[in-house]
Design an enzyme around this catalytic site. Structure first.
Site, PDB file in Angstrom:
ATOM      1  CG  HIS A  18      10.984  -5.489   1.285  1.00  0.00           C
ATOM      2  ND1 HIS A  18      10.296  -4.370   0.867  1.00  0.00           N
ATOM      3  CD2 HIS A  18      11.031  -6.312   0.207  1.00  0.00           C
ATOM      4  CE1 HIS A  18       9.971  -4.503  -0.400  1.00  0.00           C
ATOM      5  NE2 HIS A  18      10.393  -5.694  -0.829  1.00  0.00           N
ATOM      6  CG  HIS A  21       6.300  -6.625   1.130  1.00  0.00           C
ATOM      7  ND1 HIS A  21       7.552  -7.139   1.384  1.00  0.00           N
ATOM      8  CD2 HIS A  21       6.041  -6.898  -0.168  1.00  0.00           C
ATOM      9  CE1 HIS A  21       8.028  -7.694   0.291  1.00  0.00           C
ATOM     10  NE2 HIS A  21       7.142  -7.560  -0.670  1.00  0.00           N
ATOM     11  CB  CYS A 126       9.372 -10.990 -15.941  1.00  0.00           C
ATOM     12  SG  CYS A 126      10.177 -10.550 -14.370  1.00  0.00           S
ATOM     13  CB  CYS A 129       6.469  -9.515 -13.136  1.00  0.00           C
ATOM     14  SG  CYS A 129       7.595  -8.132 -13.126  1.00  0.00           S
ATOM     15  CB  CYS A 143      11.890  -7.269 -15.774  1.00  0.00           C
ATOM     16  SG  CYS A 143      10.850  -6.688 -14.421  1.00  0.00           S
ATOM     17  CG  HIS A 146      11.712  -8.627 -10.760  1.00  0.00           C
ATOM     18  ND1 HIS A 146      10.503  -8.245 -11.277  1.00  0.00           N
ATOM     19  CD2 HIS A 146      11.483  -8.947  -9.462  1.00  0.00           C
ATOM     20  CE1 HIS A 146       9.568  -8.352 -10.342  1.00  0.00           C
ATOM     21  NE2 HIS A 146      10.134  -8.766  -9.230  1.00  0.00           N
ATOM     22  CE  LYS A 296       9.256  -2.757  -6.279  1.00  0.00           C
ATOM     23  NZ  LYS A 296       8.788  -3.978  -6.872  1.00  0.00           N
ATOM     24  CE  LYS A 299      14.358 -13.883  -2.468  1.00  0.00           C
ATOM     25  NZ  LYS A 299      15.487 -14.417  -1.796  1.00  0.00           N
TER      26      LYS A 299
HETATM   27  N1  MSP Z   1       1.535 -11.324  -5.152  1.00  0.00           N
HETATM   28  C1  MSP Z   1       1.460 -10.174  -5.933  1.00  0.00           C
HETATM   29  C2  MSP Z   1       0.201  -9.364  -5.623  1.00  0.00           C
HETATM   30  C3  MSP Z   1      -1.076 -10.106  -5.801  1.00  0.00           C
HETATM   31  S1  MSP Z   1      -2.450  -9.157  -5.303  1.00  0.00           S
HETATM   32  C4  MSP Z   1      -3.755  -9.977  -5.908  1.00  0.00           C
HETATM   33  C5  MSP Z   1       2.677  -9.295  -5.667  1.00  0.00           C
HETATM   34  N2  MSP Z   1       3.319  -9.508  -4.519  1.00  0.00           N
HETATM   35  S2  MSP Z   1       4.592  -8.668  -4.001  1.00  0.00           S
HETATM   36  O1  MSP Z   1       5.053  -9.352  -2.822  1.00  0.00           O
HETATM   37  O2  MSP Z   1       5.526  -8.467  -5.033  1.00  0.00           O
HETATM   38  O3  MSP Z   1       3.983  -7.314  -3.516  1.00  0.00           O
HETATM   39  C6  MSP Z   1       3.923  -6.181  -4.340  1.00  0.00           C
HETATM   40  C7  MSP Z   1       3.386  -5.060  -3.514  1.00  0.00           C
HETATM   41  O4  MSP Z   1       4.165  -4.919  -2.304  1.00  0.00           O
HETATM   42  C8  MSP Z   1       3.483  -3.685  -4.155  1.00  0.00           C
HETATM   43  O5  MSP Z   1       2.434  -3.410  -5.047  1.00  0.00           O
HETATM   44  C9  MSP Z   1       3.439  -2.808  -2.921  1.00  0.00           C
HETATM   45  O6  MSP Z   1       2.154  -2.805  -2.369  1.00  0.00           O
HETATM   46  C10 MSP Z   1       4.376  -3.560  -1.993  1.00  0.00           C
HETATM   47  N3  MSP Z   1       5.773  -3.262  -2.282  1.00  0.00           N
HETATM   48  C11 MSP Z   1       6.768  -4.163  -2.508  1.00  0.00           C
HETATM   49  N4  MSP Z   1       7.928  -3.493  -2.730  1.00  0.00           N
HETATM   50  C12 MSP Z   1       7.707  -2.170  -2.654  1.00  0.00           C
HETATM   51  C13 MSP Z   1       8.540  -1.039  -2.661  1.00  0.00           C
HETATM   52  N5  MSP Z   1       9.840  -1.091  -2.847  1.00  0.00           N
HETATM   53  N6  MSP Z   1       7.943   0.158  -2.415  1.00  0.00           N
HETATM   54  C14 MSP Z   1       6.619   0.286  -2.111  1.00  0.00           C
HETATM   55  N7  MSP Z   1       5.825  -0.769  -2.089  1.00  0.00           N
HETATM   56  C15 MSP Z   1       6.290  -1.991  -2.495  1.00  0.00           C
HETATM   57  O7  MSP Z   1       2.967  -8.438  -6.466  1.00  0.00           O
END
Ligand code: MSP
Length: 499
Positions: A18, A21, A126, A129, A143, A146, A296, A299
C-alpha cells in the site's frame, strides 16, 4: 570510487503493498538515483519478509500453502515496484535458500559464542508486530498500530542476550556512531535505553513451523525478526561467514524505515551485528506514517490504498510526486484523494508540465523549433544547484523536490518579467536559449524524483536522453550544454489536468 548502500525494510507478505510501503521505497529510490548521478557506486536493496506466525495464519485463512501464498504476494511487490520505476539492484526474499543457509550459519555462530541460551519467555505478544509488547506500549490494552490486544504467551525458547549490549549500544548511539535521524527519533531511542533498558528476548519459536529451523535444535524456528534483519547482509550475497567479511557495500550508508519498527532496528539489529562482530550501519532514517483521517494506513485497519490506484489516476511520476511531497520527510502526512487531486493540478498540470509546454511552444512559434545560439550564463536567481545538493545530502528530499518545483515557478516569472512571449528576433533568441537550457537543468534535477518526466523533457529539447545522462552530474550543469541547432520535439502533455 565512493560507495553508497541503502535499504528499505523488507515488507511482510501478509498483504499487497500500500502507499505506506510505497513511500519508503520511492524515497529510497530517490536517494539511490541521486547518489548514482553523483557518480557513487550504489546498491539499493529492498525485498520481502516471508516467515512467521502472521503469514502462516494468513495463508491458512486463504486456504493455500504458505509457499504458494508468499510467492504470489512477493510477485505483487515486485510488480508494484517495477510499475513505479523503482531502481533497486536486488529484491531479496527470506524464503530463498541462500538466505536461509546464511541465517542458520549466523545464528549458529551467535549460539556458539554464548549469546543465545535456552530458557522460557513470557509476555504479551502482538502478532501484527511479531513482537512482545510491554504494558507501556499499549493504549487501552491494545497495540496502537494494529488495534488488537496482544496475547499472553509463555514459551520454552532460546533467548538472545540483548541486555549484554545495552551499555555499548547506548554509547554508540549517543556518539552518532550509529546515527538515528531525525534528532527527535534519536532522543526517543536514548530515552528508551535509559528508562526501559534492554532485556534478553526470545529468539526462537516452538509453535511456528513457517520459519527457519535453528541449526542446533530443529524443534524450534528462528524468531522472524532475527531472520529478517539478516536480509540486509544476505541481499548483498553474504553467506553467513563472519570471518573476513568481504562485502563491497557493507555497511549501509542509510537504512530507511518508519517509526513502527525503529525500536527493533535501534536495539536488536545492531546488537546482532555486535554479536557477529560486524560493523554497524552508519545511519537509520525514520520517517513518519501515512495517515488517512488521522489513522495509520495499514491492512489491519482496512484503510489501505494500493499504489496502482494512484498510478491509474496520476501516472507513474504523478504518483511518485504526490507521495514524496505529501509530508516533510520524517513527519506524518495525512492524505486524501482530494488533497492529491489539488496538488497534482497545482504543481504538475498547471505548474511544471505547463511551463515545459509553454517554453517549447514559444520556441516553435518564434524560432521554428530550433535551439538558438548559446547565450550568456543563467541568471543568478535561477541558481539552485548547491542548495539542491545540500538538501539531498541532508536527506531533506521533500525540500529538494520543492526547490525544483520553485525553480519551474521562477522560470514562469522569468517569462513574465521579460515578456518573452512578446519578443522577436535576437531578443527572443537570447531569452529563449536561457529558458530552454534551464529546462535541461530542470530535467537533471528531476532525474532522481521523476525519471520518466526527465527523459521526456530531454527528448522535448531534441536531446537523446541516454546520451545526455552519460554526462557527470557536474558536467551536466555547465552552461551551454544544449547545443545550437537541435530541433525540439514537442511530445504529449506531461501531466494532463484532472477534472
Ligand atoms: N517485515 C518487517 C520489517 C523487517 S525489516 C528487517 C515489517 N514489515 S511491514 O510490511 O510492516 O513494513 C513496515 C514498514 O513499511 C514501515 O516501517 C514503513 O517503512 C512502511 N510502512 C508501512 N505502513 C506505513 C504507513 N502507514 N506509513 C508510512 N510507512 C509505512 O515491519
Amino acid at each position: 570510487m565512493k560507495k553508497f548502500y541503502i535499504t528499505t525494510p523488507i515488507y511482510y507478505v501478509n498483504d499487497k503493498p500500500h502507499l505506506g510501503h510505497t513511500y519508503t521505497t520511492v524515497a529510497a529510490d530517490v536517494l539511490a538515483r541521486f547518489h548514482r548521478l553523483k557518480g557513487k557506486q550504489t546498491f539499493f536493496l529492498t525485498g520481502t519478509d516471508e516467515h512467521g506466525a502472521k503469514i502462516e495464519a494468513t495463508a491458512k485463512k486463504a486456504g493455500i500453502s504458505a509457499k504458494k501464498f508468499v510467492d504470489e504476494i512477493a510477485a505483487n511487490y515486485q510488480l508494484a515496484w517495477d510499475e513505479l520505476d523503482i531502481s533497486n539492484d536486488r529484491f531479496v526474499r527470506t524464503t530463498e535458500e541462500p538466505h536461509i543457509r546464511a541465517v542458520q550459519q549466523a545464528l549458529q555462530y551467535i549460539y556458539k559464542k554464548g549469546d543465545v541460551y535456552k530458557g522460557e519467555y513470557s509476555g504479551l505478544y502482538c502478532q501484527g508486530c511479531e513482537q512482545y509488547k510491554s504494558e507501556r506500549d499499549l493504549i487501552h490494552g491494545k497495540c496502537p498500530d494494529h488495534q488488537v490486544a496482544p496475547v499472553k504467551m509463555t514459551e520454552e525458547c532460546y533467548l538472545f542476550k540483548l541486555s549484554k549490549y545495552q551499555a555499548k549500544l547506548l554509547k554508540l548511539i549517543k556518539a552518532d556512531k550509529l546515527k538515528i535521524l531525525p534528532a527527535k527519533r534519536k532522543n526517543e531511542v536514548i530515552n528508551f535505553y535509559q528508562k526501559e533498558g534492554l532485556s534478553d528476548i526470545s529468539f526462537s519459536r516452538k509453535n511456528v513451523s513457517w520459519g527457519i529451523p535453528l541449526p542446533w535444535d530443529k524443534t524450534q524456528t528462528t524468531y522472524v525478526w532475527a531472520d529478517a534483519f539478516l536480509n540486509y547482509l544476505t541481499g548483498l550475497g553474504w553467506n553467513g561467514e563472519v570471518k573476513n567479511l568481504k562485502l563491497d557495500f557493507w555497511p549501509p550508508e542509510v537504512q530507511l524505515m518508519s517509526k513502527d519498527i525503529m525500536r527493533v532496528h535501534a536495539t536488536i539489529w545492531p546488537a546482532m551485528l555486535l554479536s557477529l562482530g560486524l560493523p554497524l550501519p552508519k545511519a537509520l532514517f525514520v520517517h513518519g506514517f501515512f495517515l488517512i483521517d488521522g489513522q495509520k494506513m495499514s491492512k489491519s485497519l482496512g484503510n489501505a490504498i494500493a499504489p496502482s490506484d494512484l498510478v491509474k489516476r496520476y501516472g507513474v511520476d504523478g504518483t511518485r510526486y504526490l507521495l514524496l511531497s505529501a509530508a516533510p520527510f520524517g513527519h506524518d502526512g495525512d492524505v486524501s484523494w482530494q488533497k492529491f487531486d489539488e496538488k497534482y493540478n497545482a504543481d504538475l498540470a498547471n505548474g511544471l508540465g505547463n511551463l515545459v509546454a509553454r517554453v517549447l511552444t514559444m520556441n516553435e512559434k518564434k524560432l521554428a523549433g530550433k535551439i538558438p545560439e548559446i547565450t550568456k550564463a543563467m541568471p543568478k536567481e535561477l541558481e539552485i544547484k548547491s542548495q539542491y545538493q545540500k538538501l539531498m545530502a541532508d536527506l531533506k528530499i521533500d525540500q529538494a523536490l520543492a526547490t525544483v518545483v520553485d525553480f519551474s515557478k521562477h522560470l514562469d516569472n522569468y517569462i513574465e518579467k521579460n515578456k518573452v512571449y512578446k519578443l522577436a528576433g535576437t531578443e527572443a533568441e537570447k531569452h529563449l536559449y536561457i529558458l530552454l537550457e534551464a529546462l535541461r537543468f530542470l530535467a537533471w534535477y528531476l532525474i532522481p524524483f521523476l525519471p520518466e518526466t526527465a527523459d521526456k523533457i530531454f527528448s522535448g529539447l531534441g536531446l537523446e536522453p541516454a546520451e545526455e545522462k552519460e554526462k557527470s552530474f557536474d558536467a551536466a550543469f555547465c552552461w551551454g550544454g544544449l547545443p545550437k541547432g537541435l530541433k525540439i520535439q514537442k511530445g504529449e502533455i506531461l501531466f494532463p489536468r484532472i477534472k
